[in-house]
Design an enzyme around this catalytic site. Structure first.
Site, short mmCIF file in Angstrom:
data_model
loop_
_atom_site.label_atom_id
_atom_site.label_comp_id
_atom_site.label_asym_id
_atom_site.label_seq_id
_atom_site.Cartn_x
_atom_site.Cartn_y
_atom_site.Cartn_z
CG ASP A 75 0.95 2.07 -6.92
OD1 ASP A 75 0.53 1.38 -6.22
OD2 ASP A 75 0.61 2.98 -7.77
CG HIS A 126 2.61 -0.70 -10.22
ND1 HIS A 126 1.45 -0.01 -10.53
CD2 HIS A 126 3.55 0.22 -9.98
CE1 HIS A 126 1.78 1.26 -10.81
NE2 HIS A 126 3.04 1.70 -10.37
CG HIS A 221 4.69 5.80 -4.87
ND1 HIS A 221 3.94 6.72 -4.74
CD2 HIS A 221 4.59 5.45 -6.11
CE1 HIS A 221 3.17 7.21 -5.98
NE2 HIS A 221 3.66 6.15 -6.85
ZN LIG Z 1 4.20 3.14 -10.19
#
Ligand SMILES: [Zn+2]
Length: 258
Positions: A75, A126, A221
């Site tokens: 992400d 996202h 991430h």
């Molecule tokens: Zn995020």
């Protein structure tokens, strides 16, 4: 099933029951407060726990998966410094992954967006700003965030994303209504690495690997150095244990793009 709708109905029935009883007996206000607090607690936990499917049905893991596959997801990118390092590691280990990109980051790094898809990975939505206040947005604003990101990224890769991951995995009624409108698949996870919180890579690695099984969806991430180091260890672990890392659309057999 423990979801927002059922809990609201149950709470309402209990409320009416208490109200009815209070006509005949001396019912303390305490019971009404307990009922409200129970509703509030369940709804708060449900909103913060995407795996509960409290507000909407998300793809969190593939249960009883018969293939030795897991899905690694990243992400908050693309990130000029870390996404290329992650792509390099994935390539070296013949692993595929899914990148849930922030629209405004994609706009700044179009060549990385291009590279992600060219190398066989999947891109998901996202939100455009990943605002801290996203969970307070109304339906229209949530739709605008999703649409802006889809427009930005489709101008780079010529495909419209169908996968959406809400920031922090938080869901609520506005996001539920927005998703009904945009018709995205909502993607959660069942292994939260806590790579943005924990400072020790061993800790993060252990958190992931102790819970791993076929069909797992791992949240990472591509916005920080520690994740690159953890990924290197994780890919070696997967290889040693005969796991294959695949994209979200491959794992769930769903369409990533319209
Ligand atoms: Zn995020």
């Amino acid at each position: 099933m423990l979801n927002f709708k059922n809990i609201n109905v149950l709470t309402f029935i209990l409320f009416l029951g208490l109200l009815l009883l209070s006509q005949f007996f001396n019912i303390s206000i305490f019971f009404f407060i307990v009922l409200f607090l129970a509703w509030l607690t369940l709804t708060s936990i449900g909103s913060f726990t995407i795996g509960w499917n409290y507000h909407l049905k998300a793809f969190n893991s593939k249960k009883n998966h018969t293939k030795n596959q897991v899905a690694i997801t990243f992400d908050d990118g693309p990130n000029a410094e870390f996404t290329p390092k992650i792509l390099e590691l994935l390539k070296a280990h013949h692993a595929k992954a899914t990148f849930f990109c922030i629209g405004k980051h994609a706009e700044q790094q179009p060549e990385l967006v291009q590279q992600i898809t060219e190398e066989g990975h999947t891109i998901g939505n996202h939100t455009y700003t990943h605002s801290d206040f996203f969970d307070f947005y109304n339906k229209q604003n949530v739709i605008a965030e999703i649409k802006n990101t889809n427009t930005t990224i489709s101008s780079i890769i010529n495909k419209k994303m169908k996968l959406f991951r809400p920031p922090y995995g938080v869901t609520n009624p506005a996001i539920t209504k927005a998703i009904k409108h945009t018709k995205h698949h909502v993607i959660g996870w069942n292994i939260r690495s806590l790579d943005t919180i924990k400072k020790d890579e061993e800790d993060i690695f252990n958190r992931i690997t102790k819970n791993i099984k076929p069909g797992a969806v791992i949240l990472l991430h591509d916005s920080q150095e520690i994740t690159v180091r953890v990924l290197e260890q994780l890919l070696l672990f997967l290889q040693k244990n005969n796991y294959q890392s695949v994209t979200i659309d491959t794992l769930f057999n769903i369409e990533a793009y319209a």
